[in-house]
Design an enzyme around this catalytic site. Structure first.
Site, PDB file in Angstrom:
ATOM      1  N   ARG A   1      -5.334   7.200   3.640  1.00  0.00           N
ATOM      2  CA  ARG A   1      -6.453   6.636   4.426  1.00  0.00           C
ATOM      3  C   ARG A   1      -6.430   7.138   5.862  1.00  0.00           C
ATOM      4  O   ARG A   1      -6.335   8.332   6.048  1.00  0.00           O
ATOM      5  CB  ARG A   1      -6.448   5.105   4.364  1.00  0.00           C
ATOM      6  CG  ARG A   1      -6.913   4.580   3.039  1.00  0.00           C
ATOM      7  CD  ARG A   1      -7.545   3.221   3.095  1.00  0.00           C
ATOM      8  NE  ARG A   1      -8.950   3.262   3.485  1.00  0.00           N
ATOM      9  CZ  ARG A   1      -9.944   3.683   2.696  1.00  0.00           C
ATOM     10  NH1 ARG A   1      -9.685   4.141   1.486  1.00  0.00           N
ATOM     11  NH2 ARG A   1     -11.178   3.674   3.112  1.00  0.00           N
TER      12      ARG A   1
ATOM     13  N   THR B   1       0.850  -1.198   0.000  1.00  0.00           N
ATOM     14  CA  THR B   1       0.000   0.000   0.000  1.00  0.00           C
ATOM     15  C   THR B   1       0.879   1.239   0.000  1.00  0.00           C
ATOM     16  O   THR B   1       1.943   1.255   0.633  1.00  0.00           O
ATOM     17  CB  THR B   1      -0.943   0.071   1.217  1.00  0.00           C
ATOM     18  OG1 THR B   1      -1.546   1.378   1.249  1.00  0.00           O
ATOM     19  CG2 THR B   1      -0.239  -0.147   2.546  1.00  0.00           C
TER      20      THR B   1
ATOM     21  N   GLN C   1      -0.499   9.913  -7.047  1.00  0.00           N
ATOM     22  CA  GLN C   1       0.429   9.349  -6.058  1.00  0.00           C
ATOM     23  C   GLN C   1       0.578   7.836  -6.190  1.00  0.00           C
ATOM     24  O   GLN C   1       1.492   7.246  -5.643  1.00  0.00           O
ATOM     25  CB  GLN C   1      -0.097   9.625  -4.636  1.00  0.00           C
ATOM     26  CG  GLN C   1      -0.052  11.070  -4.272  1.00  0.00           C
ATOM     27  CD  GLN C   1      -1.016  11.387  -3.132  1.00  0.00           C
ATOM     28  OE1 GLN C   1      -0.608  11.484  -1.994  1.00  0.00           O
ATOM     29  NE2 GLN C   1      -2.292  11.561  -3.434  1.00  0.00           N
ATOM     30  N   ARG C   2      -0.359   7.210  -6.881  1.00  0.00           N
ATOM     31  CA  ARG C   2      -0.348   5.752  -6.955  1.00  0.00           C
ATOM     32  C   ARG C   2       0.075   5.223  -8.313  1.00  0.00           C
ATOM     33  O   ARG C   2       0.292   4.025  -8.488  1.00  0.00           O
ATOM     34  CB  ARG C   2      -1.760   5.257  -6.646  1.00  0.00           C
ATOM     35  CG  ARG C   2      -1.808   4.314  -5.494  1.00  0.00           C
ATOM     36  CD  ARG C   2      -3.201   4.066  -5.048  1.00  0.00           C
ATOM     37  NE  ARG C   2      -4.025   3.412  -6.050  1.00  0.00           N
ATOM     38  CZ  ARG C   2      -5.337   3.222  -5.893  1.00  0.00           C
ATOM     39  NH1 ARG C   2      -5.944   3.637  -4.806  1.00  0.00           N
ATOM     40  NH2 ARG C   2      -6.038   2.632  -6.815  1.00  0.00           N
TER      41      ARG C   2
ATOM     42  N   GLU D   1      -5.769  13.087   3.749  1.00  0.00           N
ATOM     43  CA  GLU D   1      -7.185  13.046   3.350  1.00  0.00           C
ATOM     44  C   GLU D   1      -8.152  12.753   4.501  1.00  0.00           C
ATOM     45  O   GLU D   1      -9.324  13.083   4.429  1.00  0.00           O
ATOM     46  CB  GLU D   1      -7.386  12.031   2.220  1.00  0.00           C
ATOM     47  CG  GLU D   1      -7.011  10.605   2.602  1.00  0.00           C
ATOM     48  CD  GLU D   1      -7.098   9.608   1.450  1.00  0.00           C
ATOM     49  OE1 GLU D   1      -7.507   9.983   0.345  1.00  0.00           O
ATOM     50  OE2 GLU D   1      -6.739   8.429   1.670  1.00  0.00           O
TER      51      GLU D   1
ATOM     52  N   ASP E   1       0.003   3.703   1.537  1.00  0.00           N
ATOM     53  CA  ASP E   1      -0.302   4.372   2.806  1.00  0.00           C
ATOM     54  C   ASP E   1       0.690   4.058   3.928  1.00  0.00           C
ATOM     55  O   ASP E   1       0.722   4.767   4.930  1.00  0.00           O
ATOM     56  CB  ASP E   1      -1.714   3.977   3.285  1.00  0.00           C
ATOM     57  CG  ASP E   1      -2.783   4.263   2.247  1.00  0.00           C
ATOM     58  OD1 ASP E   1      -2.583   5.185   1.436  1.00  0.00           O
ATOM     59  OD2 ASP E   1      -3.807   3.563   2.234  1.00  0.00           O
TER      60      ASP E   1
ATOM     61  N   MET F   1      -3.029  11.455  -0.083  1.00  0.00           N
ATOM     62  CA  MET F   1      -3.729  10.227   0.343  1.00  0.00           C
ATOM     63  C   MET F   1      -3.139   9.691   1.650  1.00  0.00           C
ATOM     64  O   MET F   1      -2.255  10.308   2.235  1.00  0.00           O
ATOM     65  CB  MET F   1      -3.636   9.182  -0.759  1.00  0.00           C
ATOM     66  CG  MET F   1      -4.580   9.414  -1.903  1.00  0.00           C
ATOM     67  SD  MET F   1      -4.446   8.061  -3.099  1.00  0.00           S
ATOM     68  CE  MET F   1      -5.940   8.332  -4.045  1.00  0.00           C
TER      69      MET F   1
HETATM   70  O1  F6P Z   1      -5.101   2.529   0.160  1.00  0.00           O
HETATM   71  C1  F6P Z   1      -4.557   3.178  -0.927  1.00  0.00           C
HETATM   72  C2  F6P Z   1      -5.389   4.340  -1.342  1.00  0.00           C
HETATM   73  O2  F6P Z   1      -4.768   4.944  -2.447  1.00  0.00           O
HETATM   74  C3  F6P Z   1      -5.685   5.354  -0.236  1.00  0.00           C
HETATM   75  O3  F6P Z   1      -4.600   6.203   0.021  1.00  0.00           O
HETATM   76  C4  F6P Z   1      -6.916   6.028  -0.784  1.00  0.00           C
HETATM   77  O4  F6P Z   1      -7.746   6.551   0.228  1.00  0.00           O
HETATM   78  C5  F6P Z   1      -7.628   4.914  -1.491  1.00  0.00           C
HETATM   79  O5  F6P Z   1      -6.675   3.917  -1.758  1.00  0.00           O
HETATM   80  C6  F6P Z   1      -8.286   5.318  -2.764  1.00  0.00           C
HETATM   81  O6  F6P Z   1      -8.997   4.231  -3.239  1.00  0.00           O
HETATM   82  P1  F6P Z   1      -9.686   4.178  -4.670  1.00  0.00           P
HETATM   83  O7  F6P Z   1      -8.614   3.884  -5.673  1.00  0.00           O
HETATM   84  O8  F6P Z   1     -10.668   3.072  -4.547  1.00  0.00           O
HETATM   85  O9  F6P Z   1     -10.292   5.508  -4.929  1.00  0.00           O
END
Ligand code: F6P
Length: 345
Positions: free
Chosen positions: A173, A127, A277-278, A224, A129, A171
């Site tokens: 969580r 993750t 960020q992902r 967030e 996070d 982000m």
């Molecule tokens: O857990 C990883 C994460 O990117 C969190 O930081 C964020 O709140 C969530 O997933 C976002 O999820 P989704 O891709 O379902 O919008």
């Protein structure tokens, strides 16, 4: 039918997953164990969307973001029909053990699948996070922090030129790891995290003091899920419902920006980094961590260490019971946040 090692990636995607997939296949190959790739998380095990992974199908993927297996948030324990399909496919595809790469939700599901259904499972924490108990770091986190830091650097120059308060929502969580680490690296003037409820009056005071000192701009990083202290909770019920939705957090940055304009009469602009960020290529640190965790997970399978998760503590790989990991989130380390606070204001 051969005895296959199954591999799935569940929950949100995260940079480094492909490095895990490659590492699992390459380490298993050394033991002549064939690997089955299960597509779209538990969903693939229910639907029978399962294909062998070969040296060639995983070649050169370690630098790519996302996951070649795809992912989903499907919970296998939700319906009995799905569980029956998993039992059927487990037999049909000759599986005898399973590596599950996932975040808190997926790993909690993996624990239940081990405890209540008896599937021999090893978990790999993933993750951005960095909120998983039992491991110091998760891959994806370093990439997210690097991206957020670069964004803060860029916001600095425009904030300085136009004498503004720049609010950056990141982000994370229910924890503030990305906010704290990127905030320290980027030289944020204030960092708001869920672990420490904030008071808007203190924030405005700090920003106005900076102005008095001749610092005409400020950078505020907000996680967030950062929330106001009950003493100064000016959020309406409608706002709370919209911002703090369990399945989709986001929006506190805009409110903090508005409060700063209304209360401190400073010009504020808000940037929400979101899924940037992902996405994209993982950092070298994340590729190496993901590779080590993938190798370690296969070695745990070889030793029969099921119902456990591969992790890293300090420089060492560790094996942690999933029971110690499931259903909680690892909060930001107090020392780290204390360091960040030294640079506030
Ligand atoms: O857990 C990883 C994460 O990117 C969190 O930081 C964020 O709140 C969530 O997933 C976002 O999820 P989704 O891709 O379902 O919008």
């Amino acid at each position: 039918m051969e005895n296959y090692l199954g591999l799935l990636t569940g929950g949100g995607d995260c940079p480094g997953l492909n490095a895990v997939i490659r590492a699992v296949v390459r380490r298993a190959m050394q033991e002549k164990i064939p690997v089955m790739g299960i597509h779209a998380g538990w969903q693939g095990l229910i639907a029978g969307d399962i294909k062998p992974l070969t040296r060639y199908s995983v070649a050169g993927i370690q630098y790519k973001g996302g996951t070649i297996l795809g992912t989903s948030r499907r919970n296998p324990l939700e319906e009995e029909e799905g569980l029956q399909k998993i039992r059927d496919n487990w037999k049909k595809y000759g599986l005898n053990s399973l590596i599950v790469a996932g975040g808190n939700g997926t790993l909690s599901g993996a624990l239940r699948m081990w405890q209540t259904q008896g599937y021999p499972i090893v978990g790999v924490p993933k993750t951005i996070d960095n909120d998983i108990f039992g491991t110091d770091y998760t891959f994806g986190f370093d990439t997210a922090v690097t991206i957020a830091t670069e964004a803060i650097d860029r916001l600095h120059t425009t904030a300085e030129a136009q004498h503004r308060v720049m609010v950056v929502e990141v982000m994370g969580r229910h924890t503030g790891w990305i906010a704290t680490q990127a905030g320290i690296a980027g030289g944020a003037d204030i960092i708001l995290i869920p672990e420490k409820p904030f008071r808007i009056s203190q924030i405005c005071e700090m920003l106005l003091k900076r102005k008095e000192m001749g610092r005409n701009f400020s950078i505020l990083v907000v996680a967030e899920d950062a929330r106001p202290h009950p003493d100064e909770d000016y959020l309406t019920d409608e706002e709370k419902e919209r911002i703090f939705k369990e399945e989709r957090l986001g929006g506190i940055g805009a409110i903090v920006g508005r409060w700063i304009e209304e209360r401190a009469h400073l010009s504020a602009r808000v940037t929400v980094l979101g899924h940037i960020q992902r996405g994209g290529t993982p950092t070298a640190f994340d590729r190496v961590l993901a590779t080590r965790l993938g190798v370690h997970a296969v070695e745990m399978v070889l030793r029969g260490e099921f119902g456990r998760m591969a992790g890293v503590r300090g420089m060492d790989m560790v094996s942690v019971p999933l029971e110690e990991v499931a259903d909680k989130a690892k909060p930001v380390n107090a020392e780290l946040y204390r360091v960040a606070e030294i640079f506030f204001g």
